[in-house]
Design a protein around this motif. Structure first.
Motif, PDB file in Angstrom:
ATOM      1  N   ALA A  85      -7.056   5.641  -8.578  1.00  0.00           N
ATOM      2  CA  ALA A  85      -6.631   5.920  -7.129  1.00  0.00           C
ATOM      3  C   ALA A  85      -7.192   5.063  -6.297  1.00  0.00           C
ATOM      4  O   ALA A  85      -6.753   5.091  -5.150  1.00  0.00           O
ATOM      5  CB  ALA A  85      -6.971   7.622  -6.867  1.00  0.00           C
ATOM      6  N   THR A  86      -8.232   4.448  -6.754  1.00  0.00           N
ATOM      7  CA  THR A  86      -9.066   3.742  -5.661  1.00  0.00           C
ATOM      8  C   THR A  86      -8.458   2.229  -5.559  1.00  0.00           C
ATOM      9  O   THR A  86      -8.909   1.461  -4.744  1.00  0.00           O
ATOM     10  CB  THR A  86     -10.364   3.348  -5.969  1.00  0.00           C
ATOM     11  N   VAL A  87      -7.410   1.850  -6.420  1.00  0.00           N
ATOM     12  CA  VAL A  87      -6.615   0.537  -6.243  1.00  0.00           C
ATOM     13  C   VAL A  87      -5.818   0.616  -5.027  1.00  0.00           C
ATOM     14  O   VAL A  87      -4.884   1.653  -4.658  1.00  0.00           O
ATOM     15  CB  VAL A  87      -5.986   0.274  -7.478  1.00  0.00           C
ATOM     16  N   ASP A  88      -5.951  -0.366  -4.242  1.00  0.00           N
ATOM     17  CA  ASP A  88      -4.976  -1.058  -3.095  1.00  0.00           C
ATOM     18  C   ASP A  88      -4.976  -2.185  -2.862  1.00  0.00           C
ATOM     19  O   ASP A  88      -5.207  -2.945  -3.844  1.00  0.00           O
ATOM     20  CB  ASP A  88      -5.806   0.100  -1.814  1.00  0.00           C
TER      21      ASP A  88
ATOM     22  N   ILE B 226     -12.479   2.075 -13.849  1.00  0.00           N
ATOM     23  CA  ILE B 226     -12.369   2.443 -12.325  1.00  0.00           C
ATOM     24  C   ILE B 226     -11.608   3.797 -12.146  1.00  0.00           C
ATOM     25  O   ILE B 226     -10.803   3.948 -13.033  1.00  0.00           O
ATOM     26  CB  ILE B 226     -12.162   1.538 -11.308  1.00  0.00           C
ATOM     27  N   ASN B 227     -11.671   4.570 -11.092  1.00  0.00           N
ATOM     28  CA  ASN B 227     -10.650   5.544 -10.911  1.00  0.00           C
ATOM     29  C   ASN B 227      -9.344   4.807 -10.282  1.00  0.00           C
ATOM     30  O   ASN B 227      -9.413   3.927  -9.199  1.00  0.00           O
ATOM     31  CB  ASN B 227     -11.227   6.480  -9.838  1.00  0.00           C
TER      32      ASN B 227
ATOM     33  N   TYR C   4      -8.185  -4.505  -3.219  1.00  0.00           N
ATOM     34  CA  TYR C   4      -8.474  -4.799  -4.754  1.00  0.00           C
ATOM     35  C   TYR C   4      -7.692  -5.540  -5.516  1.00  0.00           C
ATOM     36  O   TYR C   4      -8.115  -6.427  -6.230  1.00  0.00           O
ATOM     37  CB  TYR C   4      -8.480  -3.171  -5.355  1.00  0.00           C
TER      38      TYR C   4
ATOM     39  N   ASN D 222       0.758  -1.230   0.091  1.00  0.00           N
ATOM     40  CA  ASN D 222      -0.059   0.034  -0.146  1.00  0.00           C
ATOM     41  C   ASN D 222       1.016   1.299  -0.033  1.00  0.00           C
ATOM     42  O   ASN D 222       0.756   2.256  -0.671  1.00  0.00           O
ATOM     43  CB  ASN D 222      -0.980   0.096   1.283  1.00  0.00           C
TER      44      ASN D 222
ATOM     45  N   HIS E 291       0.172   7.136  -6.531  1.00  0.00           N
ATOM     46  CA  HIS E 291      -0.774   7.823  -6.476  1.00  0.00           C
ATOM     47  C   HIS E 291      -0.810   9.259  -6.555  1.00  0.00           C
ATOM     48  O   HIS E 291      -1.756   9.785  -6.972  1.00  0.00           O
ATOM     49  CB  HIS E 291      -2.047   7.208  -5.644  1.00  0.00           C
TER      50      HIS E 291
ATOM     51  N   GLU F  52     -10.387  13.021 -12.699  1.00  0.00           N
ATOM     52  CA  GLU F  52      -9.844  12.286 -11.516  1.00  0.00           C
ATOM     53  C   GLU F  52      -8.729  12.549 -10.895  1.00  0.00           C
ATOM     54  O   GLU F  52      -8.457  12.661  -9.562  1.00  0.00           O
ATOM     55  CB  GLU F  52      -9.779  10.718 -11.895  1.00  0.00           C
TER      56      GLU F  52
END
Lengths: 119, 142
Positions: free
Chosen positions: B52-55, B49-50, B58, A44, A51, A114
């Motif tokens: 940035a939501t990948v973690d 999908i966006n 996911y 992460n 990101h 986004e």
């Protein structure tokens, strides 16, 4: 420098995007393989680093490189395996650029907000 | 450097050996498959999908699906072979000193095999938690 025409630019772009894509591929597979260390591992933290907005712009460029390299690759296949391909190589290259733009614009419309929308 | 072969017959005449001819054909065949594999992969994970939501959740949830394991195995294998062979050709064209060229290609192959193995382990590890523990045990010398 050799002053070639469309065919030379097609070749240059194909090489440059190809090298960029394989380097991205290696980083990407290494990055994703960090899930093997589990949820408490470094995965992460690594992903949060990527990101950040400059890397997300980079990812948009990776998508653009994928689309160009894929479509121009189809052009190369037509050049090599058909009798008429060479005759139409120039118009096919402009078609590649056109279709890359047609695919690229909606992708930009979807992704740029986004990145910069603060969502 | 001679111009790129323009068709199958020229490639066959030009190639020094059967391996180079096989790679020439492979680049075109794998490229055709990769157009579909990569477009689908990019669309599902980066456009639909966006990103940035990948973690972790996911990725772990996604890679637990058998269909994704099979799809991504083809994607990984073809993309690595296609990409690394392309880089090998680019190195061959641009590094003129034979000794340096040889060692750069050796480094390329070693790094590529390592990354490919890591990718296969990631896709087919039974449990990421178990695999993580196993790697930690290994690296901490238990």
């Amino acid at each position: 420098m050799y002053r070639g025409r469309e065919g030379q630019w097609a070749y240059f772009l194909h090489r440059i995007t190809g090298v960029a894509l394989v380097l991205y591929l290696m980083l990407h597979v290494f990055d994703i393989s960090l899930v093997m260390y589990g949820p408490d591992g470094p995965f992460n933290a690594f992903l949060m680093f990527y990101h950040q907005w400059p890397f997300r712009i980079g990812l948009v460029l990776v998508i653009a490189a994928v689309v160009y390299h894929a479509l121009n690759g189809l052009r190369i296949i037509l050049l090599d395996f058909t009798t008429w391909g060479i005759r139409y190589q120039r118009v096919m290259w402009y078609t590649v650029l056109g279709v890359t733009t047609v695919i690229g614009v909606p992708v930009l419309v979807k992704i740029l907000p986004e990145i910069f929308g603060g969502a | 450097m001679a111009a790129r072969p323009r068709n199958l017959q020229e490639a066959r005449d030009r190639s020094r050996n059967n391996a180079e001819l096989a790679w020439w054909v492979f680049m075109r065949v794998s490229g055709l498959f990769l157009v579909f594999l990569v477009f689908a992969h990019v669309f599902v994970n980066n456009i639909a999908i966006n990103v940035a939501t990948v973690d972790y959740n996911y990725v772990a949830t996604r890679l637990a699906k058998p269909s994704v394991k099979v799809f991504d195995t083809f994607l990984l294998g073809l993309a690595m072979l296609h990409g690394v062979n392309g880089l090998r050709v680019v190195i061959g064209d641009n590094i003129r000193r034979p000794g340096l060229r040889f060692w750069v290609q050796v480094v390329l192959i070693v790094v590529s095999v390592g990354i490919f193995v890591a990718g296969v382990m990631t896709l087919w590890a039974f449990s990421y938690r178990e695999m993580g523990d196993a790697i930690r045990d290994l690296t901490s010398g238990h």
